[in-house]
Design a protein around this motif. Structure first.
Motif, PDB file in Angstrom:
ATOM      1  N   HIS A   1      -1.559  61.946  53.312  1.00 40.21           N
ATOM      2  CA  HIS A   1      -0.495  62.698  54.001  1.00 40.21           C
ATOM      3  C   HIS A   1       0.482  61.741  54.693  1.00 40.21           C
ATOM      4  N   ASN A   2       0.003  60.576  55.118  1.00 40.08           N
ATOM      5  CA  ASN A   2       0.859  59.626  55.822  1.00 40.08           C
ATOM      6  C   ASN A   2       1.899  59.000  54.893  1.00 40.08           C
ATOM      7  N   TYR A   3       1.677  59.151  53.572  1.00 41.97           N
ATOM      8  CA  TYR A   3       2.582  58.538  52.589  1.00 41.97           C
ATOM      9  C   TYR A   3       3.331  59.593  51.778  1.00 41.97           C
ATOM     10  N   ARG A   4       3.345  60.824  52.299  1.00 40.81           N
ATOM     11  CA  ARG A   4       4.137  61.915  51.710  1.00 40.81           C
ATOM     12  C   ARG A   4       3.656  62.291  50.312  1.00 40.81           C
ATOM     13  N   CYS A   5       2.406  62.005  49.993  1.00 39.12           N
ATOM     14  CA  CYS A   5       1.936  62.353  48.650  1.00 39.12           C
ATOM     15  C   CYS A   5       0.770  63.331  48.657  1.00 39.12           C
ATOM     16  N   ALA A   6       0.538  64.026  49.768  1.00 36.54           N
ATOM     17  CA  ALA A   6      -0.526  65.028  49.819  1.00 36.54           C
ATOM     18  C   ALA A   6      -0.060  66.246  50.612  1.00 36.54           C
ATOM     19  N   PHE A   7      -0.621  67.397  50.238  1.00 38.12           N
ATOM     20  CA  PHE A   7      -0.368  68.594  51.043  1.00 38.12           C
ATOM     21  C   PHE A   7      -1.640  69.445  51.058  1.00 38.12           C
ATOM     22  N   ASP A   8      -1.729  70.300  52.061  1.00 41.05           N
ATOM     23  CA  ASP A   8      -2.828  71.251  52.177  1.00 41.05           C
ATOM     24  C   ASP A   8      -2.252  72.660  52.033  1.00 41.05           C
ATOM     25  N   PHE A   9      -3.053  73.543  51.468  1.00 37.54           N
ATOM     26  CA  PHE A   9      -2.591  74.922  51.261  1.00 37.54           C
ATOM     27  C   PHE A   9      -3.728  75.883  51.581  1.00 37.54           C
ATOM     28  N   VAL A  10      -3.374  77.141  51.715  1.00 38.45           N
ATOM     29  CA  VAL A  10      -4.402  78.184  51.805  1.00 38.45           C
ATOM     30  C   VAL A  10      -3.862  79.431  51.099  1.00 38.45           C
ATOM     31  N   PRO A  11      -4.714  80.094  50.290  1.00 32.95           N
ATOM     32  CA  PRO A  11      -4.282  81.373  49.703  1.00 32.95           C
ATOM     33  C   PRO A  11      -4.286  82.474  50.768  1.00 32.95           C
ATOM     34  N   ILE A  12      -3.347  83.399  50.602  1.00 36.46           N
ATOM     35  CA  ILE A  12      -3.215  84.508  51.550  1.00 36.46           C
ATOM     36  C   ILE A  12      -3.646  85.793  50.852  1.00 36.46           C
ATOM     37  N   VAL A  13      -4.580  86.513  51.470  1.00 36.20           N
ATOM     38  CA  VAL A  13      -5.041  87.792  50.926  1.00 36.20           C
ATOM     39  C   VAL A  13      -4.881  88.852  52.010  1.00 36.20           C
ATOM     40  N   ASN A  14      -4.136  89.897  51.679  1.00 37.79           N
ATOM     41  CA  ASN A  14      -3.859  90.977  52.643  1.00 37.79           C
ATOM     42  C   ASN A  14      -3.328  90.424  53.967  1.00 37.79           C
ATOM     43  N   GLY A  15      -2.434  89.453  53.854  1.00 37.41           N
ATOM     44  CA  GLY A  15      -1.782  88.919  55.046  1.00 37.41           C
ATOM     45  C   GLY A  15      -2.609  87.925  55.842  1.00 37.41           C
ATOM     46  N   LYS A  16      -3.814  87.599  55.331  1.00 36.20           N
ATOM     47  CA  LYS A  16      -4.665  86.670  56.086  1.00 36.20           C
ATOM     48  C   LYS A  16      -5.018  85.446  55.257  1.00 36.20           C
ATOM     49  N   ALA A  17      -5.124  84.301  55.920  1.00 36.18           N
ATOM     50  CA  ALA A  17      -5.515  83.067  55.246  1.00 36.18           C
ATOM     51  C   ALA A  17      -6.970  83.186  54.793  1.00 36.18           C
ATOM     52  N   ALA A  18      -7.191  83.014  53.480  1.00 34.86           N
ATOM     53  CA  ALA A  18      -8.530  83.212  52.906  1.00 34.86           C
ATOM     54  C   ALA A  18      -9.280  81.874  52.838  1.00 34.86           C
ATOM     55  N   TRP A  19      -9.532  81.281  54.012  1.00 36.28           N
ATOM     56  CA  TRP A  19     -10.145  79.944  54.078  1.00 36.28           C
ATOM     57  C   TRP A  19     -11.522  79.886  53.410  1.00 36.28           C
ATOM     58  N   ASN A  20     -12.241  81.025  53.383  1.00 36.33           N
ATOM     59  CA  ASN A  20     -13.621  80.990  52.883  1.00 36.33           C
ATOM     60  C   ASN A  20     -13.785  81.530  51.469  1.00 36.33           C
ATOM     61  N   ASP A  21     -12.660  81.830  50.810  1.00 39.28           N
ATOM     62  CA  ASP A  21     -12.735  82.388  49.456  1.00 39.28           C
ATOM     63  C   ASP A  21     -12.758  81.248  48.430  1.00 39.28           C
ATOM     64  N   SER A  22     -13.961  80.735  48.177  1.00 42.85           N
ATOM     65  CA  SER A  22     -14.045  79.533  47.327  1.00 42.85           C
ATOM     66  C   SER A  22     -13.630  79.827  45.893  1.00 42.85           C
ATOM     67  N   ALA A  23     -13.850  81.055  45.408  1.00 40.79           N
ATOM     68  CA  ALA A  23     -13.433  81.390  44.044  1.00 40.79           C
ATOM     69  C   ALA A  23     -11.909  81.361  43.929  1.00 40.79           C
ATOM     70  N   LEU A  24     -11.243  81.852  44.945  1.00 42.80           N
ATOM     71  CA  LEU A  24      -9.777  81.844  44.941  1.00 42.80           C
ATOM     72  C   LEU A  24      -9.234  80.415  45.055  1.00 42.80           C
ATOM     73  N   PHE A  25      -9.862  79.600  45.893  1.00 40.88           N
ATOM     74  CA  PHE A  25      -9.479  78.188  45.984  1.00 40.88           C
ATOM     75  C   PHE A  25      -9.652  77.493  44.625  1.00 40.88           C
ATOM     76  N   GLU A  26     -10.732  77.840  43.941  1.00 39.77           N
ATOM     77  CA  GLU A  26     -11.000  77.261  42.624  1.00 39.77           C
ATOM     78  C   GLU A  26      -9.870  77.606  41.645  1.00 39.77           C
ATOM     79  N   ARG A  27      -9.426  78.876  41.663  1.00 44.87           N
ATOM     80  CA  ARG A  27      -8.310  79.276  40.794  1.00 44.87           C
ATOM     81  C   ARG A  27      -7.058  78.477  41.140  1.00 44.87           C
ATOM     82  N   CYS A  28      -6.785  78.353  42.448  1.00 44.84           N
ATOM     83  CA  CYS A  28      -5.610  77.585  42.890  1.00 44.84           C
ATOM     84  C   CYS A  28      -5.754  76.119  42.490  1.00 44.84           C
ATOM     85  N   GLY A  29      -6.957  75.578  42.627  1.00 46.60           N
ATOM     86  CA  GLY A  29      -7.194  74.176  42.284  1.00 46.60           C
ATOM     87  C   GLY A  29      -6.908  73.905  40.822  1.00 46.60           C
ATOM     88  N   LYS A  30      -7.305  74.835  39.962  1.00 43.66           N
ATOM     89  CA  LYS A  30      -7.037  74.678  38.528  1.00 43.66           C
ATOM     90  C   LYS A  30      -5.540  74.718  38.254  1.00 43.66           C
TER      91      LYS A  30
END
Ligand SMILES: [Zn+2]
Length: 138
Positions: free
Chosen positions: A69-98
């Motif tokens: 992140h200090n070199y402008r080459c990384a970012f963090d994201f979170v999927p939003i489900v029903n208006g809320k950050a789905a931090w614990n939805d590992s299946a959804l993170f997996e889809r996003c990761g792919k």
């Protein structure tokens, strides 16, 4: 102290990958928000202190100058489900990761050490040492 959420604070190549990632997630019906892009050294040092010399949970193992992140080459994201950050939805993170991988990003959800489902990066083949020495992604 800078801890940006703005895609335009990423290196141009990484910014365009991040935009493509968000668009492809949207096309797949997944709403994602970017929670962190560029952090300066001071902001990284404050994060590193958290859970060590400052209150809170440990959130990083990277000291100032040791995070992509200090070199402008990384970012963090979170999927939003029903208006809320789905931090614990590992299946959804997996889809996003792919999807992230399909646009050329490295997804930290695959890492075996310091696995981090919310983190994506692109270093253009540069090592941390090269970035620390001032080399920039082409
Ligand atoms: Zn990250």
């Amino acid at each position: 102290m800078i801890n940006s959420r703005s895609i335009s604070d990423l290196s141009p190549r990484v910014a365009s990958m991040a935009r493509e990632f968000i668009a492809k997630c949207a096309a797949d019906g997944i709403d994602v928000i970017i929670t962190s892009t560029y952090r300066d050294a001071e902001s990284q040092a404050a994060l590193y202190a958290q859970g060590r010399t400052a209150p809170g949970k440990r959130v990083t193992n990277a000291k100032a100058g040791q995070s992509y992140h200090n070199y402008r080459c990384a970012f963090d994201f979170v999927p939003i489900v029903n208006g809320k950050a789905a931090w614990n939805d590992s299946a959804l993170f997996e889809r996003c990761g792919k999807i992230a991988e399909s646009v050329g990003l490295e997804w930290a959800g695959r890492w075996t050490r310091f696995r981090e489902a919310a983190h994506c990066q692109y270093t253009g083949g540069l090592t941390m040492a090269q970035l620390q020495a001032g080399e920039k992604i082409a």
